[in-house]
Design a protein around this motif. Sequence first.
Motif, mmCIF file in Angstrom:
data_model
loop_
_atom_site.group_PDB
_atom_site.id
_atom_site.type_symbol
_atom_site.label_atom_id
_atom_site.label_comp_id
_atom_site.label_asym_id
_atom_site.label_seq_id
_atom_site.Cartn_x
_atom_site.Cartn_y
_atom_site.Cartn_z
ATOM 1 N N ARG A 329 71.456 49.006 -8.284
ATOM 2 C CA ARG A 329 70.007 49.235 -8.400
ATOM 3 C C ARG A 329 69.255 47.886 -8.362
ATOM 4 N NH1 ARG A 329 68.016 54.096 -10.104
ATOM 5 N NH2 ARG A 329 66.271 53.028 -11.082
ATOM 6 N N ASN A 338 66.638 50.419 2.497
ATOM 7 C CA ASN A 338 66.167 51.809 2.569
ATOM 8 C C ASN A 338 67.253 52.742 3.103
ATOM 9 O OD1 ASN A 338 65.851 50.616 5.106
ATOM 10 N ND2 ASN A 338 64.318 52.087 5.720
ATOM 11 N N GLN A 412 73.558 59.506 -4.754
ATOM 12 C CA GLN A 412 72.211 59.706 -4.214
ATOM 13 C C GLN A 412 71.226 60.085 -5.330
ATOM 14 O OE1 GLN A 412 71.083 59.403 -0.596
ATOM 15 N NE2 GLN A 412 69.408 59.116 -2.035
ATOM 16 N N LYS A 413 71.706 60.947 -6.250
ATOM 17 C CA LYS A 413 70.841 61.382 -7.355
ATOM 18 C C LYS A 413 70.491 60.207 -8.279
ATOM 19 C CE LYS A 413 70.581 65.118 -10.634
ATOM 20 N NZ LYS A 413 71.449 65.680 -11.623
ATOM 21 N N LYS A 414 71.487 59.385 -8.532
ATOM 22 C CA LYS A 414 71.272 58.233 -9.422
ATOM 23 C C LYS A 414 70.292 57.221 -8.818
ATOM 24 C CE LYS A 414 74.025 58.748 -13.037
ATOM 25 N NZ LYS A 414 73.479 58.804 -14.403
ATOM 26 N N SER A 416 67.720 58.285 -6.897
ATOM 27 C CA SER A 416 66.640 59.115 -6.347
ATOM 28 C C SER A 416 65.242 58.549 -6.590
ATOM 29 C CB SER A 416 66.726 60.544 -6.894
ATOM 30 O OG SER A 416 66.600 60.485 -8.292
ATOM 31 N N ASP A 417 65.087 57.663 -7.579
ATOM 32 C CA ASP A 417 63.760 57.073 -7.803
ATOM 33 C C ASP A 417 63.518 55.842 -6.938
ATOM 34 O OD1 ASP A 417 65.833 55.854 -9.256
ATOM 35 O OD2 ASP A 417 64.406 54.860 -10.576
ATOM 36 N N LEU A 418 64.527 55.465 -6.136
ATOM 37 C CA LEU A 418 64.369 54.314 -5.243
ATOM 38 C C LEU A 418 64.223 54.870 -3.824
ATOM 39 C CD1 LEU A 418 67.274 52.140 -6.706
ATOM 40 C CD2 LEU A 418 64.855 52.012 -7.295
ATOM 41 N N ASN A 419 63.535 54.135 -2.990
ATOM 42 C CA ASN A 419 63.291 54.631 -1.637
ATOM 43 C C ASN A 419 64.500 54.348 -0.741
ATOM 44 O OD1 ASN A 419 62.002 55.495 0.692
ATOM 45 N ND2 ASN A 419 61.145 53.455 1.080
ATOM 46 N N LYS A 421 68.327 55.990 1.115
ATOM 47 C CA LYS A 421 69.155 57.155 1.464
ATOM 48 C C LYS A 421 70.530 56.692 1.924
ATOM 49 C CE LYS A 421 66.604 61.133 1.766
ATOM 50 N NZ LYS A 421 66.316 60.995 0.355
#
Length: 439
Positions: A329, A338, A412-414, A416-419, A421
């Motif tokens: 992160r 991204n 991906q869920k962890k 999810s607040d970042l832009n 994929k």
Amino acid sequence: MKKGFIDVVVGLQWGDEGKGKNIDELLSHGAYSGVARFQGGANAGHTLKLGDRTFVGHIVPSGCFQKGIELYVGNGVVVDAISLIKEISELKSLGFNVTPRLYISNRAKLVSYLHIFLDQADEYRRKKLGTQIGTTSRGIGPTYSDVRARRVLLVGDVLSPDFTKKEAILSKFHMNLLKMYKKEYGFEIPEQKIKEARTKWLEALKELKKLKICDVSFSIQKRLREGKNILAEGAQAVMLDVDFGDYPNVTSSNTLPANVCLGLGVPHTALKNIYGVIKAYTTKVGSGSFPSRMKDDKIEKLFRDAGNEFGATTGRPRMCGWLDLFALRYAIGLSGANKIFINKADICLSDKIKVVTGYKQNKKTLKEFPLYLNQVTDVVTENMPGWGYANYGVKSKRKVSKELTSYLNYIQKKLSDLNVKIVSVGTGPDRDQFFNWDN
Ligand code: GDP
Ligand code: IMO
Ligand code: MG
């Protein structure tokens, strides 16, 4: 007006994430006219595989297996001429004559034979203090030091009549430094070895002169104006960045995409996608704390052997750790990645695996990334089921094991607040051993 853009590929861990393979694959679709290194030097080792042909690029960018792709070495790179010439000849013997499409910036920096000895000398000094970095011994630190001190030789200097004079002044300075290392720390290189290294280096410089030494910034800007796109090839990784990594256990360049602009001479408005590369687990070579390191030696060995985790440049065994989402992160925040490539999803040699989700300092869970990683006293982990070799060579999402599917959904869920994929997942060393992931 037609305008091209620059996409960037960077490592988001401690290097060796498989950037070379991903770059080779990205270049194979015809979307880019060239690929450019913007920092680092022969400390990088980027592995490419094409059928039974394997090549490890240290200076030559990872587009060498693709015949139409232009290869740029930007001004931010420290060029080890001996390595470069060796790579060019290795590629020739593999059937790729890269010289007509290889462009070296006249502003790139020249690694001298004495920089390599100075790298070893400083490691020797640090070893005595117990602060060895475990560098790749490629002269990276001393060369970038000379860049900042404004005394380094530029690649363009090899074409100048002043070269001999400039080189003599710098070498004298370096020899004095080596004398200091001998006097103060007892580090000594035999004179004969220095002489041999110098002869080899001067021979390589003769070959370097024959290459296309030019203004790479101008060449890339021209391509962008023509509406062509360029891929920028990161070396090392975010966690080894000289400003944001675990200082001093870092390399000497800025590895972040922000440095693409300075290391190639392009405006930030040219940058588009930032591809961040990770492994499904984590590895690290060299010294320094590694919070997510596997605690069970046997499991670490299983991963190391199955993943062939030995340095592409130095052959050193890599330490293996679990995926570190806390560090990831941090790296995504700094790099602006991204899109994410996850490699080595075929290697999962344990029934139960862990993921690091946080760092602790004396029982306190940290909110921010610590200044020094040795301040981390424990890590927060979550457990997941492993999948063994089940996903080796899988190329379609439909064939992915349920454990790996839930692992990818979990990551991906962890994030999810970042832009960001996850876009593709590697299941083997060949460039076509991957599946697309577009959840
Ligand atoms: P780089 O420095 O980031 O380009 O990575 P390296 O070449 O140093 O190390 C990556 C190693 O992993 C190389 O040996 C690659 O051939 C290999 N590799 C890359 N992707 C995969 C993958 O998905 N699975 C497996 N098993 N090996 C991979
Ligand atoms: P690629 O591009 C992994 C590490 C070294 C050492 C530290 C400083 O293949 O991912 P240096 O020689 O740069 O002064 O060493 O950085 N290091 C790498 N680790 N992959 C790399 O490159 C690396 N380049 C340097 O092991 O810990
Ligand atoms: Mg590598």
